[in-house]
Design a protein around this motif. Structure first.
Motif, short mmCIF file in Angstrom:
data_model
loop_
_atom_site.label_atom_id
_atom_site.label_comp_id
_atom_site.label_asym_id
_atom_site.label_seq_id
_atom_site.Cartn_x
_atom_site.Cartn_y
_atom_site.Cartn_z
N GLU A 63 -6.43 2.45 8.63
CA GLU A 63 -6.78 3.60 7.80
C GLU A 63 -5.61 4.57 7.63
N THR A 64 -4.83 4.77 8.68
CA THR A 64 -3.71 5.70 8.58
C THR A 64 -2.70 5.23 7.55
N GLN A 65 -2.36 3.94 7.57
CA GLN A 65 -1.42 3.42 6.59
C GLN A 65 -1.92 3.65 5.16
N LEU A 66 -3.20 3.36 4.91
CA LEU A 66 -3.73 3.49 3.56
C LEU A 66 -3.79 4.96 3.13
N GLU A 67 -4.12 5.85 4.06
CA GLU A 67 -4.12 7.28 3.75
C GLU A 67 -2.71 7.76 3.42
N VAL A 68 -1.73 7.29 4.17
CA VAL A 68 -0.33 7.67 3.92
C VAL A 68 0.11 7.19 2.54
N GLU A 99 8.03 13.57 3.69
CA GLU A 99 7.05 14.67 3.77
C GLU A 99 5.89 14.33 4.69
N GLN A 100 5.41 13.08 4.60
CA GLN A 100 4.29 12.67 5.45
C GLN A 100 4.69 12.62 6.93
N GLU A 101 5.92 12.24 7.22
CA GLU A 101 6.38 12.21 8.61
C GLU A 101 6.43 13.62 9.18
N MET A 102 6.89 14.55 8.40
CA MET A 102 6.98 15.93 8.88
C MET A 102 5.59 16.54 9.06
N GLN A 103 4.66 16.21 8.16
CA GLN A 103 3.31 16.75 8.27
C GLN A 103 2.57 16.18 9.48
N ARG A 104 2.72 14.89 9.70
CA ARG A 104 1.96 14.22 10.75
C ARG A 104 2.67 14.25 12.11
N GLY A 105 3.97 14.52 12.10
CA GLY A 105 4.71 14.55 13.36
C GLY A 105 4.95 13.18 13.95
N ILE A 106 4.85 12.12 13.12
CA ILE A 106 5.14 10.76 13.58
C ILE A 106 6.00 10.06 12.54
N SER A 107 6.74 9.04 12.96
CA SER A 107 7.51 8.24 12.02
C SER A 107 6.57 7.25 11.34
N ILE A 108 6.76 7.09 10.03
CA ILE A 108 5.92 6.12 9.31
C ILE A 108 6.75 5.06 8.61
N SER A 109 8.06 5.28 8.53
CA SER A 109 8.97 4.28 7.97
C SER A 109 10.20 4.19 8.86
N LEU A 110 10.78 3.01 8.92
CA LEU A 110 12.03 2.90 9.68
C LEU A 110 13.11 3.72 8.98
N ALA A 111 14.06 4.21 9.75
CA ALA A 111 15.18 4.97 9.19
C ALA A 111 16.46 4.53 9.89
N CYS A 112 17.56 4.52 9.15
CA CYS A 112 18.83 4.05 9.70
C CYS A 112 19.86 5.18 9.75
N ALA A 113 20.71 5.12 10.74
CA ALA A 113 21.84 6.04 10.86
C ALA A 113 22.88 5.36 11.73
N TYR A 114 24.06 5.99 11.85
CA TYR A 114 25.11 5.39 12.67
C TYR A 114 25.94 6.49 13.31
N THR A 115 26.61 6.12 14.37
CA THR A 115 27.58 7.01 14.99
C THR A 115 28.62 6.14 15.69
#
Length: 686
Positions: free
Chosen positions: A449-454, A53-69
C-alpha cells in the motif's frame, strides 16, 4: 582527482532496516570526504540522498540515490538503498550496481527484521558485507549486546575488527584488533589514545581468533600460520579481505552517523578491506548465440554496462543510471542496446550526488554514473559496443503482490493519469497498470500500500494530476449445476408491423469450450433458419449477466429444440429478445451458483511462524497442500479464494514482522459456499 582506475574504486550499497540511519551514514561519509561542506540531517530534510518530496515528507527513503566521494585516493561510490519492504525493487537495482554492502543496524541489542533479511540476501549471494552498528550515543544503546546478537545469529562469520572502549556502558572509542592502536571518538573524527591496560589481554585474544580466521582463507597463509604461529598485520588484512570477498567474514564496528563518530574508521575499513570491482565475482551475461558468459571487470575490453535505474522527470527528461562492467564509456560514443537492438548516441555523461549531476568525460570499468537523452533505453537494458555484443542478465525484480483499483480523481484527466503512470513505470519496474479483462477495471499491481500511495503522490507532484485507489472487484462468474427448459415469448403489436418470436431452449452445464455452446435441434422449420443466428446472439448477450448477482455465466450449453414464428411479424430482434427471456426463465430453475477465482499460493516464512500462517489460512477458507523446508525457511503450499486474499501482502507482513513473502498464481474457479454466496448477492444488489 585525475583519471581513476578500477582498482581504486569501491562501490557500496548502504542497506538495512528502515530508520536505522542509512541516509545519515551516507551524509557523514560524503562530509568526511569533502564532497559536501555541511552535514545535513534527515530531520531537517536537507540530506543529499533524500531529496524527493515524498522522502522528505515521510522521513524515509523511497528510491535509491547515488553519490561519491574520495578517501585515501580511492573513489567510494555510495548507493543509499530504501529499507522499507515496499521498495524491494530498489534494493535489487542497487545490488546489481555495486559489489559490496555496508549494513546499518541500530545499537538496540537485537537484530531488526530488515537487517536480518539484508544480511541473509548478501550471504546467499556471497556479497562482501560490513556491519556498522549505529546510534551508540543514544541513551538506551548497547553496542556489545548488539554485536553478541549478530554473533549468536551468524556465528563465526561475524568478526569484530574493533574492541569497544566502554565508559558507563557506552562505547566511547575502540581498539583496532589488527593494528593494536586505540582511538577515542570525537564529533567528526577520532583521537589516538593509549590502549587501556584492562583491554590488552582481550585485544590479544581477539587478534589470535582473527589471525586464525585469516589463515583459513588460503593454503599459503595457513602453512605460514601453522609453521610460525603468527601472521603479519598485512597478511591478516589480506586474509580478512579474502574471507570478506567470498562472504565468509563479516566485519562489524560501531559509531554514530548523526554525530559523525566512528564514520572515518568505517571509511578506512571500506578502502582497506572491501574489494575493488576488479576483485569482485564475475557477472553473468549471454552472447549473441545465447551462450552464458562470466564477465569480470576489465578496463582493456570493449565497453559494456547495464542500466540499473531510470529517473523520469517531466522537465529534465529521462536519466539512465549505469554501471560500467568492461571498457570505458565516453561522451560522443555510439553504443548498441543489446536488449532492444537499437543504437544510442552517448551525449553527456554524469556522476551523481543525489539530485545533482556533475559532467564527466568518461566512466571506466567498475564505475557508476548516468547518461541522459537515450530514446530507447530503460532499466535492465545492456549497452555495449557493437564489436562486443553482450547482454547482462535481467535484474530479478519482485513480482507484484497487491492489487488495487486506480482511477482519475477528476473526470477528464484519465489520459493524463495513465500517461504519468507510464512515465513512473520507467523508474520502477515493480508495479504494473493494466485493464482487468474480466472486471473491466483499471488496476495497479505493486509491492504494498505504501508504494502505491507514493506513486499517487508522485503523479500529483510531477505531472499535476491525481489518482484514487480503491479495492478492486473480484471477477466472480455464475454457472448452473442442473438442467432446465425455458420458453421465451416475445410479442409486440404497435398498430403497424409487429414483432413475434417464440423459442424453447434447454439449458445444462457442459459447454464444449467451457464457456458457451449453442446447439440447434429444431425440426420442421419451427424456427426458420434465418432466425437461428438471432437466437444465438440473444443468448450470448444474456450470459453477460447471470440471474443471481449479474456476473457472466460460464460452462453453459444451450440447445434450441422448438419455437414458433409468424410469417409477417417475426424478425431478428424478436428472436434475440425471446432468447433472453428463455434464459431468465430457465436459469433460476437450473440450480444456479456463483463461482469464485481460486489461486495457488507459495508462502515462505521462518519456521516459528508456521502455526500462525496455517491458522490464518483456515480462516480464509484456504486449503493447505503441503510444507517443506527450503534454505532454512518453511515453504507452505496452499490454495485460497482470491476474495479472502486481497490484502494478504499487508497481513502477512504483520503476522511475520516483515519476514514472510509469498507468490500466487491463478488456479481455477470453484463454487462459492452458500453463506459467502448470500453476501456476494447482497453486495451486488447494493
Amino acid at each position: 582527482m585525475g583519471k581513476i582506475n578500477s582498482k581504486d574504486i569501491r562501490n557500496i550499497a548502504i542497506i538495512g532496516h528502515s530508520g536505522a540511519g542509512k541516509t545519515s551514514l551516507a551524509e557523514a561519509i560524503l562530509f568526511n570526504g569533502k564532497s559536501i561542506d555541511r552535514l545535513g540531517k534527515t530531520a531537517d530534510k536537507n540530506t543529499v540522498m533524500d531529496y524527493d518530496e515524498q522522502e522528505m515528507q515521510r522521513g524515509i527513503s523511497i528510491s535509491l540515490a547515488c553519490a561519491y566521494t574520495y578517501w585515501d585516493d580511492v573513489k567510494i561510490n555510495i548507493v543509499d538503498v530504501p529499507g522499507f519492504y515496499d521498495f524491494e525493487g530498489e534494493f535489487e537495482s542497487a545490488m546489481r550496481a555495486v559489489g559490496s554492502a555496508v549494513l546499518v543496524a541500530d545499537a538496540t541489542g537485537s537484530i531488526a527484521v530488515g537487517a536480518e533479511k539484508a544480511i541473509d540476501y548478501c550471504l546467499r549471494r556471497h556479497i562482501p558485507l560490513m556491519i556498522f552498528v549505529n546510534g551508540i550515543d543514544k541513551e538506551n544503546s548497547n553496542y556489545v549486546a548488539t554485536v553478541e546478537a549478530f554473533r549468536e545469529k551468524y556465528g563465526k562469520k561475524i568478526s569484530p575488527t574493533h574492541l569497544p572502549i566502554l565508559r558507563d556502558g557506552k562505547m566511547k572509542g575502540y581498539v583496532s584488533v589488527i593494528s593494536g592502536k586505540a582511538f577515542e571518538f570525537t564529533q567528526g573524527g577520532r583521537n589516538p589514545i593509549d590502549v587501556p591496560e584492562n583491554m590488552v589481554g582481550d585485544v590479544e585474544l581477539l587478534k589470535e581468533a582473527l589471525t586464525e580466521s585469516a589463515a583459513e582463507t588460503s593454503e599459503e597463509l595457513l602453512d605460514k600460520y601453522l609453521s610460525e604461529g603468527t601472521l603479519t598485520n598485512d597478511e591478516i588484512v589480506a586474509g580478512v579481505r579474502k574471507g570478506l570477498t567470498v562472504g565468509d567474514t563479516v566485519p562489524i564496528m560501531g559509531g554514530s552517523a548523526t554525530q559523525n563518530m566512528g564514520v572515518i574508521n568505517l571509511m578506512y575499513e571500506i578502502v582497506d578491506l572491501l574489494p575493488s570491482p576488479f576483485e569482485r565475482r564475475p557477472v553473468l551475461a549471454s552472447d549473441e548465440k545465447g551462450d552464458v558468459l562470466s564477465v569480470v571487470c576489465d578496463e582493456s575490453k570493449a565497453f559494456s554496462g547495464q542500466v540499473f535505474k531510470t529517473v523520469a522527470d517531466p522537465f529534465v527528461g529521462k536519466l539512465n543510471m549505469i554501471r560500467v562492467f568492461t571498457g570505458t564509456l565516453k561522451s560522443g560514443m555510439t553504443v548498441y542496446n543489446s536488449t532492444t537492438g537499437e543504437k544510442e548516441r552517448i551525449n553527456t555523461i554524469y556522476v551523481m550526488k543525489g539530485k545533482k549531476q556533475e559532467v564527466v568525460d568518461e566512466l571506466v570499468a567498475g564505475d557508476i554514473g548516468a547518461v541522459n537523452k537515450l530514446n530507447n533505453t530503460n532499466t535492465v537494458d545492456t549497452l555495449c559496443e557493437e564489436s562486443f555484443k553482450i547482454k547482462y542478465y535481467e535484474i530479478p525484480f519482485p513480482a507484484p503482490v497487491l492489487t488495487m483499483k486506480i482511477s482519475a480523481a477528476k473526470s477528464g484527466e484519465e489520459d493524463k493519469v495513465f500517461q504519468g503512470l507510464n512515465r513512473l513505470a520507467e523508474e520502477d519496474l515493480t508495479f504494473k497498470v493494466e485493464k482487468d479483462k474480466d472486471t473491466g477495471e483499471t488496476v495497479i499491481r505493486g509491492q504494498g500500500e505504501t508504494q502505491l500511495e507514493v506513486l499517487c503522490k508522485k503523479l500529483k507532484a510531477k505531472f499535476g494530476c491525481e489518482a484514487v485507489l480503491g479495492e478492486p472487484k473480484v471477477a466472480f462468474k455464475e454457472t448452473i449445476k442442473g438442467k432446465a427448459e425455458g420458453e421465451g415469448k416475445h410479442k409486440k403489436q404497435t398498430g403497424g408491423a409487429g414483432q413475434f418470436g417464440v423459442v424453447n431452449i434447454r439449458f445444462e452445464p457442459g459447454a464444449s469450450d467451457g464457456v458457451f455452446e449453442f446447439v440447434d435441434e429444431t425440426v420442421g422449420g419451427s424456427v426458420p433458419k434465418q432466425f437461428i443466428p438471432a437466437v444465438e446472439k440473444g443468448l450470448r448477450e444474456a450470459i453477460q449477466k447471470g440471474v443471481l448477482a449479474g456476473y457472466p455465466v460460464v460452462n453453459l450449453k444451450c440447445t434450441l429444440f422448438d419455437g414458433k414464428y409468424h410469417p409477417v411479424d417475426s424478425k431478428e430482434v424478436a428472436f434475440v429478445s425471446a432468447a433472453k427471456l428463455a434464459f431468465e426463465d430457465a436459469l433460476t430453475r437450473a440450480q444456479p451458483v456463483i463461482l469464485e477465482p481460486v489461486y495457488s499460493y507459495k508462502i515462505i516464512v521462518p519456521d516459528n511462524y508456521t502455526g500462525d500462517i496455517l491458522g490464518d489460512m483456515n480462516k480464509r477458507r484456504g486449503r493447505i497442500l503441503g510444507m517443506e523446508m527450503v534454505d532454512g525457511l518453511q515453504e507452505i503450499s496452499a490454495e485460497a479464494p482470491l476474495i479472502e486474499m486481497l490484502k494478504y501482502a499487508t497481513d502477512l507482513r504483520s503476522m511475520t514482522q516483515g519476514r514472510g513473502k509469498f507468490s500466487s498464481e491463478f488456479l481455477c474457479y470453484e463454487d462459492v459456499p452458500y453463506q459467502a454466496q448470500e453476501k456476494i448477492i447482497a453486495d451486488a444488489k447494493k
